[in-house]
Design an enzyme around this catalytic site. Sequence first.
Site, PDB file in Angstrom:
ATOM      1  N   GLY A  19      60.431  69.007  35.809  1.00  0.00           N
ATOM      2  CA  GLY A  19      59.722  70.112  36.438  1.00  0.00           C
ATOM      3  C   GLY A  19      59.856  71.390  35.623  1.00  0.00           C
TER       4      GLY A  19
ATOM      5  N   GLU B 119      64.869  61.752  41.595  1.00  0.00           N
ATOM      6  CA  GLU B 119      66.311  61.694  41.827  1.00  0.00           C
ATOM      7  C   GLU B 119      66.766  60.280  42.123  1.00  0.00           C
TER       8      GLU B 119
ATOM      9  N   THR C 186      64.296  61.957  32.331  1.00  0.00           N
ATOM     10  CA  THR C 186      63.319  60.865  32.370  1.00  0.00           C
ATOM     11  C   THR C 186      62.437  60.857  31.124  1.00  0.00           C
TER      12      THR C 186
HETATM   13  C1  LIG Z   1      72.895  54.563  38.921  1.00  0.00           C
HETATM   14  C2  LIG Z   1      71.866  53.952  38.028  1.00  0.00           C
HETATM   15  C3  LIG Z   1      70.742  53.337  38.814  1.00  0.00           C
HETATM   16  C4  LIG Z   1      72.486  52.853  37.208  1.00  0.00           C
HETATM   17  O1  LIG Z   1      73.325  53.482  36.266  1.00  0.00           O
HETATM   18  P1  LIG Z   1      74.153  52.557  35.270  1.00  0.00           P
HETATM   19  O2  LIG Z   1      74.742  53.406  34.229  1.00  0.00           O
HETATM   20  O3  LIG Z   1      73.311  51.415  34.856  1.00  0.00           O
HETATM   21  O4  LIG Z   1      75.349  52.109  36.200  1.00  0.00           O
HETATM   22  P2  LIG Z   1      75.562  50.723  36.897  1.00  0.00           P
HETATM   23  O5  LIG Z   1      75.812  49.719  35.810  1.00  0.00           O
HETATM   24  O6  LIG Z   1      74.532  50.433  37.916  1.00  0.00           O
HETATM   25  O7  LIG Z   1      76.927  51.072  37.659  1.00  0.00           O
HETATM   26  C5  LIG Z   1      78.108  51.285  36.895  1.00  0.00           C
HETATM   27  C6  LIG Z   1      79.115  51.953  37.784  1.00  0.00           C
HETATM   28  O8  LIG Z   1      78.792  53.365  37.792  1.00  0.00           O
HETATM   29  C7  LIG Z   1      78.693  53.794  39.120  1.00  0.00           C
HETATM   30  N1  LIG Z   1      77.756  54.908  39.154  1.00  0.00           N
HETATM   31  C8  LIG Z   1      76.441  54.861  38.871  1.00  0.00           C
HETATM   32  N2  LIG Z   1      75.901  56.095  38.983  1.00  0.00           N
HETATM   33  C9  LIG Z   1      76.920  56.912  39.352  1.00  0.00           C
HETATM   34  C10 LIG Z   1      77.012  58.310  39.645  1.00  0.00           C
HETATM   35  N3  LIG Z   1      75.904  59.116  39.622  1.00  0.00           N
HETATM   36  N4  LIG Z   1      78.196  58.829  39.979  1.00  0.00           N
HETATM   37  C11 LIG Z   1      79.284  58.023  40.047  1.00  0.00           C
HETATM   38  N5  LIG Z   1      79.286  56.681  39.810  1.00  0.00           N
HETATM   39  C12 LIG Z   1      78.100  56.161  39.465  1.00  0.00           C
HETATM   40  C13 LIG Z   1      78.202  52.599  39.882  1.00  0.00           C
HETATM   41  O9  LIG Z   1      78.462  52.743  41.260  1.00  0.00           O
HETATM   42  C14 LIG Z   1      79.051  51.514  39.229  1.00  0.00           C
HETATM   43  O10 LIG Z   1      80.335  51.579  39.756  1.00  0.00           O
HETATM   44  P3  LIG Z   1      81.129  50.204  39.999  1.00  0.00           P
HETATM   45  O11 LIG Z   1      81.193  49.529  38.650  1.00  0.00           O
HETATM   46  O12 LIG Z   1      80.343  49.420  40.974  1.00  0.00           O
HETATM   47  O13 LIG Z   1      82.451  50.631  40.520  1.00  0.00           O
HETATM   48  C15 LIG Z   1      71.333  55.045  37.072  1.00  0.00           C
HETATM   49  O14 LIG Z   1      70.531  54.448  36.091  1.00  0.00           O
HETATM   50  C16 LIG Z   1      70.559  56.099  37.821  1.00  0.00           C
HETATM   51  O15 LIG Z   1      71.138  57.008  38.371  1.00  0.00           O
HETATM   52  N6  LIG Z   1      69.194  55.929  37.865  1.00  0.00           N
HETATM   53  C17 LIG Z   1      68.345  56.869  38.577  1.00  0.00           C
HETATM   54  C18 LIG Z   1      67.834  57.931  37.624  1.00  0.00           C
HETATM   55  C19 LIG Z   1      67.620  59.233  38.341  1.00  0.00           C
HETATM   56  O16 LIG Z   1      68.128  59.478  39.407  1.00  0.00           O
HETATM   57  N7  LIG Z   1      66.844  60.117  37.696  1.00  0.00           N
HETATM   58  C20 LIG Z   1      66.639  61.434  38.185  1.00  0.00           C
HETATM   59  C21 LIG Z   1      66.093  62.300  37.079  1.00  0.00           C
HETATM   60  S1  LIG Z   1      66.090  63.981  37.537  1.00  0.00           S
HETATM   61  C22 LIG Z   1      64.881  64.093  38.745  1.00  0.00           C
HETATM   62  O17 LIG Z   1      64.250  63.147  39.166  1.00  0.00           O
HETATM   63  C23 LIG Z   1      64.725  65.444  39.257  1.00  0.00           C
HETATM   64  C24 LIG Z   1      63.875  65.679  40.269  1.00  0.00           C
HETATM   65  C25 LIG Z   1      63.768  67.056  40.827  1.00  0.00           C
HETATM   66  C26 LIG Z   1      62.518  67.142  41.686  1.00  0.00           C
HETATM   67  C27 LIG Z   1      62.437  68.467  42.383  1.00  0.00           C
HETATM   68  C28 LIG Z   1      63.432  68.486  43.539  1.00  0.00           C
HETATM   69  C29 LIG Z   1      63.108  69.589  44.500  1.00  0.00           C
HETATM   70  C30 LIG Z   1      63.906  69.413  45.766  1.00  0.00           C
HETATM   71  C31 LIG Z   1      65.188  70.150  45.632  1.00  0.00           C
HETATM   72  C32 LIG Z   1      66.213  69.578  46.519  1.00  0.00           C
HETATM   73  C33 LIG Z   1      67.176  70.627  46.961  1.00  0.00           C
HETATM   74  C34 LIG Z   1      67.916  71.359  45.901  1.00  0.00           C
HETATM   75  C35 LIG Z   1      68.698  72.470  46.553  1.00  0.00           C
HETATM   76  C36 LIG Z   1      69.417  73.299  45.573  1.00  0.00           C
HETATM   77  C37 LIG Z   1      70.019  74.509  46.250  1.00  0.00           C
HETATM   78  O18 LIG Z   1      70.604  74.359  47.345  1.00  0.00           O
HETATM   79  O19 LIG Z   1      69.860  75.588  45.707  1.00  0.00           O
HETATM   80  C1  LIG Z   2      57.719  64.804  41.756  1.00  0.00           C
HETATM   81  C2  LIG Z   2      58.654  64.310  40.672  1.00  0.00           C
HETATM   82  C3  LIG Z   2      59.508  65.201  40.055  1.00  0.00           C
HETATM   83  C4  LIG Z   2      60.358  64.758  39.039  1.00  0.00           C
HETATM   84  N1  LIG Z   2      61.171  65.664  38.401  1.00  0.00           N
HETATM   85  C5  LIG Z   2      61.963  65.235  37.398  1.00  0.00           C
HETATM   86  C6  LIG Z   2      62.793  66.162  36.690  1.00  0.00           C
HETATM   87  O1  LIG Z   2      62.792  67.359  36.988  1.00  0.00           O
HETATM   88  N2  LIG Z   2      63.565  65.697  35.669  1.00  0.00           N
HETATM   89  C7  LIG Z   2      63.576  64.367  35.311  1.00  0.00           C
HETATM   90  O2  LIG Z   2      64.293  64.002  34.376  1.00  0.00           O
HETATM   91  N3  LIG Z   2      62.810  63.451  35.977  1.00  0.00           N
HETATM   92  C8  LIG Z   2      62.016  63.862  36.996  1.00  0.00           C
HETATM   93  N4  LIG Z   2      61.234  62.954  37.677  1.00  0.00           N
HETATM   94  C9  LIG Z   2      61.226  61.532  37.249  1.00  0.00           C
HETATM   95  C10 LIG Z   2      61.950  60.664  38.274  1.00  0.00           C
HETATM   96  O3  LIG Z   2      63.329  60.886  38.191  1.00  0.00           O
HETATM   97  C11 LIG Z   2      61.590  59.193  37.970  1.00  0.00           C
HETATM   98  O4  LIG Z   2      60.225  59.012  38.253  1.00  0.00           O
HETATM   99  C12 LIG Z   2      62.426  58.237  38.825  1.00  0.00           C
HETATM  100  O5  LIG Z   2      63.757  58.238  38.372  1.00  0.00           O
HETATM  101  C13 LIG Z   2      61.876  56.798  38.784  1.00  0.00           C
HETATM  102  O6  LIG Z   2      61.810  56.320  37.459  1.00  0.00           O
HETATM  103  P1  LIG Z   2      60.412  55.798  36.886  1.00  0.00           P
HETATM  104  O7  LIG Z   2      59.362  56.791  37.212  1.00  0.00           O
HETATM  105  O8  LIG Z   2      60.637  55.435  35.471  1.00  0.00           O
HETATM  106  O9  LIG Z   2      60.080  54.492  37.744  1.00  0.00           O
HETATM  107  P2  LIG Z   2      60.659  53.028  37.383  1.00  0.00           P
HETATM  108  O10 LIG Z   2      62.112  53.092  37.198  1.00  0.00           O
HETATM  109  O11 LIG Z   2      59.809  52.454  36.312  1.00  0.00           O
HETATM  110  O12 LIG Z   2      60.384  52.268  38.784  1.00  0.00           O
HETATM  111  C14 LIG Z   2      59.102  51.740  39.015  1.00  0.00           C
HETATM  112  C15 LIG Z   2      59.289  50.686  40.081  1.00  0.00           C
HETATM  113  O13 LIG Z   2      60.165  49.660  39.569  1.00  0.00           O
HETATM  114  C16 LIG Z   2      61.211  49.386  40.529  1.00  0.00           C
HETATM  115  N5  LIG Z   2      62.484  49.175  39.877  1.00  0.00           N
HETATM  116  C17 LIG Z   2      62.945  49.813  38.793  1.00  0.00           C
HETATM  117  N6  LIG Z   2      64.203  49.428  38.519  1.00  0.00           N
HETATM  118  C18 LIG Z   2      64.556  48.539  39.485  1.00  0.00           C
HETATM  119  C19 LIG Z   2      65.737  47.799  39.773  1.00  0.00           C
HETATM  120  N7  LIG Z   2      66.855  47.924  39.036  1.00  0.00           N
HETATM  121  N8  LIG Z   2      65.723  46.998  40.866  1.00  0.00           N
HETATM  122  C20 LIG Z   2      64.634  46.896  41.647  1.00  0.00           C
HETATM  123  N9  LIG Z   2      63.484  47.576  41.430  1.00  0.00           N
HETATM  124  C21 LIG Z   2      63.451  48.378  40.349  1.00  0.00           C
HETATM  125  C22 LIG Z   2      61.320  50.656  41.354  1.00  0.00           C
HETATM  126  O14 LIG Z   2      61.748  50.276  42.643  1.00  0.00           O
HETATM  127  C23 LIG Z   2      59.947  51.265  41.321  1.00  0.00           C
HETATM  128  O15 LIG Z   2      59.225  50.859  42.463  1.00  0.00           O
HETATM  129  C24 LIG Z   2      60.358  63.386  38.685  1.00  0.00           C
HETATM  130  C25 LIG Z   2      59.506  62.480  39.324  1.00  0.00           C
HETATM  131  C26 LIG Z   2      58.656  62.936  40.322  1.00  0.00           C
HETATM  132  C27 LIG Z   2      57.732  61.958  41.000  1.00  0.00           C
END
Ligand SMILES: CC(C)(COP(=O)(O)OP(=O)(O)OC[C@H]1O[C@@H](n2cnc3c(N)ncnc32)[C@H](O)[C@@H]1OP(=O)(O)O)[C@@H](O)C(=O)NCCC(=O)NCCSC(=O)/C=C/CCCCCCCCCCCCC(=O)O
Ligand SMILES: Cc1cc2nc3c(=O)[nH]c(=O)nc-3n(C[C@H](O)[C@H](O)[C@H](O)COP(=O)(O)OP(=O)(O)OC[C@H]3O[C@@H](n4cnc5c(N)ncnc54)[C@H](O)[C@@H]3O)c2cc1C
Length: 621
Positions: free
Chosen positions: A153, A398, A114
């Site tokens: 994180g 996520e 992110t």
């Molecule tokens: C998916 C998106 C939203 C869009 O991606 P994009 O590239 O634009 O794709 P599209 O054009 O929409 O779709 C194209 C096609 O690709 C397919 N697709 C998309 N994603 C995937 C995928 N992941 N895998 C396979 N295929 C995929 C899609 O279906 C389309 O297919 P088709 O054309 O229709 O056939 C993308 O932008 C996206 O993913 N956005 C979200 C970003 C995100 O998730 N960010 C996360 C950052 S990391 C983060 O947040 C980390 C947080 C950690 C917090 C702490 C957690 C603690 C709790 C721990 C939980 C437990 C752990 C336990 C571990 C243990 O057991 O030890």
């Molecule tokens: C506690 C916490 C831990 C995290 N840990 C990590 C980490 O370890 N590593 C990491 O890389 N990231 C991490 N993140 C970041 C997290 O993955 C992002 O915050 C998350 O993916 C959302 O993206 P954003 O914050 O840019 O929100 P945005 O994408 O800007 O979304 C803001 C609002 O816009 C709306 N929106 C955005 N796109 C669309 C769409 N296509 N259609 C409709 N509505 C839309 C959403 O619904 C949302 O309400 C963490 C976040 C939190 C809160």
Amino acid sequence: MLFKGGGLPHESLALQEKLFGAGPDYNFMTRIERFKNSLVRVQHFIRCCARYNLHDHADKKWFEGVAFPNEVSVLGPHSGMFIPTLKEQGSEEQIQKWVPQAEKHQIMGTYIQTELGHGTFVRGLETTATYDPKTEEFILNSPTLTSIKWWPGGLGRTCNFGIVMALLYIDGKNYGMHPFVVQLRSLKTHEPLPGLTMGDIGPKFGFDTVDNGYLQFNHFGIPRENMLMKYCQVLKNGTYTKQTRNPKFSYGAMIFVRSMVVYEVAGQGLAKACTIAIRYSAIRRQSELKKSRPEPQILDYQTQQYKLFPLLALAYAVWFTGVRMKEIYFMVNNEIKQGHTERLPELHAISSGLKAFTTSMASWGIERCRLACGGHGYSAASGLPKIYVNATGGCTYEGENTVMLLQCARFLMNIYGGVKNGRRPSGSVNYLGERISSRCTLTSEFTLKSLADAFKHRAARMIKEASERLNRLQASGNDPEDSWNLNSVVLTKAAEAHCHYYMVLVFESVVESVEDNCVKDILRQLCQLLALCGIQENSGDFIQDGFLNNDQLELVKQKQLSLLSEIRPNAVLLVDAFEFHDVQLGSILGRFDGNVYENLFKWAKKTPLNKPEDLIHRLLR
Ligand SMILES: CC(C)(COP(=O)(O)OP(=O)(O)OC[C@H]1O[C@@H](n2cnc3c(N)ncnc32)[C@H](O)[C@@H]1OP(=O)(O)O)[C@@H](O)C(=O)NCCC(=O)NCCSC(=O)/C=C/CCCCCCCCCCCCC(=O)O
Ligand SMILES: Cc1cc2nc3c(=O)[nH]c(=O)nc-3n(C[C@H](O)[C@H](O)[C@H](O)COP(=O)(O)OP(=O)(O)OC[C@H]3O[C@@H](n4cnc5c(N)ncnc54)[C@H](O)[C@@H]3O)c2cc1C
């Protein structure tokens, strides 16, 4: 299972008692103290795992729940994202090089994707990794302010390694998002390496024990061998090769965490909140149910049962669904490792949908549990605020839930379109290949099969109607993107209906698998209550096409209310069955011994504000 049920070695419990009970209490600490205290516990956790030879994953997760009650430590991103990504995306030699160090905690990593300006739209991320064949290096750079990495994180102060997701450029050509292993800090001084600007992003709604951080690259070079090269390679001369057609393999870490979040975050969080609220409701006596009778347990009020028992049913449903989601993840992931990627789209869809559906339901449910506990629910002593702020983060990280539901909907539209062209669906969407029966089989018996069929009907109808509405929008002249956006509310609801049906189906299958008739009957009551509440709360979806009529809805309501009194005698046993240790619960209201008032008073007297200090006395004079 070494520790299940609390067989924790004594000194660890003593440490936990000290950290949470007798000693400085999490609730009385500042953010910095909480962060430092978490690091102390991380070290203790690592030592205990080594000392007690803790390798079983379930044991470690249970112990984690004791060491870090209702909080995420830096071990979350390290073992939940950094290590799995190395294993899933690294070549054999890369795995050999980094995984042993990471598993011994000689290096601590996080997952860095992110940015300040982008989180959801991964293709919009701006950090670049430009290959230089002369030095055989990738030069990482943050070209804009919005490209600064933001949120990962452990990034702020703790981690010295990270998986960085960046746009790969070779000879000016953009190859898209790829994962890179980056050393962030010196292993000797722990200072950021030259070319990196790093720090903590500041206080948050929760996650006090994690230093979510920022990272700005200033033309920072890493060796060519640091791009994870299981599926794609960059040769020394800059030639790009790949072994997969699917560019989404680099998104694999997100599917893993989404699949785990259902059980680990939504399931555990809601089950703990129900344990606290239901135990407290059995302790708390208030008001007058009958003249000249003692004050009743608040759990005997029908309204209290109506608040909490559907959440108890939901907690069991999310728990079972989370177990099933994990099973599916590991099964499909093993298929992918053998080269069979056919089920990847379904895994992506169901993990996205269930992660969104269950974290939203759990957040709502945890807050409802808190509200059911009156004033003491509003106290940090209840443990409920901390459970809430940590669980609700799962609605955003996520993959923000709205976006995840739309990903699930995209898959459902693809499947439904395929059915119309003669393709037979399978797995979690096999029902879309069946003819939608408009005949409702619900009777006053409310069998689990008939209830599941009602949710199947609702999901199939809403998916069909979403697809037809999408086609109408396009037929009326909107381009595909505008049609999708103008249909997105309907699409998210169709995805929710699909996930709701999936959860009811999983619960039904678990009940049918139970052999003990007494347990089977009690779980059947919970599954019935889950489904009946789902019908009641979404009644419009069930009567819209005449599937249910008003008389049947009246039957649903009557059965729902009668189930409340049937479940009442077993309610406390049903939360005890989750087997949370008091330290894992982190709640005075939810103590197993029920000794709430004495411990609440003891706890309050320890709050720092009650320490006699001249400054405060002077202020108060
Ligand atoms: C998916 C998106 C939203 C869009 O991606 P994009 O590239 O634009 O794709 P599209 O054009 O929409 O779709 C194209 C096609 O690709 C397919 N697709 C998309 N994603 C995937 C995928 N992941 N895998 C396979 N295929 C995929 C899609 O279906 C389309 O297919 P088709 O054309 O229709 O056939 C993308 O932008 C996206 O993913 N956005 C979200 C970003 C995100 O998730 N960010 C996360 C950052 S990391 C983060 O947040 C980390 C947080 C950690 C917090 C702490 C957690 C603690 C709790 C721990 C939980 C437990 C752990 C336990 C571990 C243990 O057991 O030890
Ligand atoms: C506690 C916490 C831990 C995290 N840990 C990590 C980490 O370890 N590593 C990491 O890389 N990231 C991490 N993140 C970041 C997290 O993955 C992002 O915050 C998350 O993916 C959302 O993206 P954003 O914050 O840019 O929100 P945005 O994408 O800007 O979304 C803001 C609002 O816009 C709306 N929106 C955005 N796109 C669309 C769409 N296509 N259609 C409709 N509505 C839309 C959403 O619904 C949302 O309400 C963490 C976040 C939190 C809160």
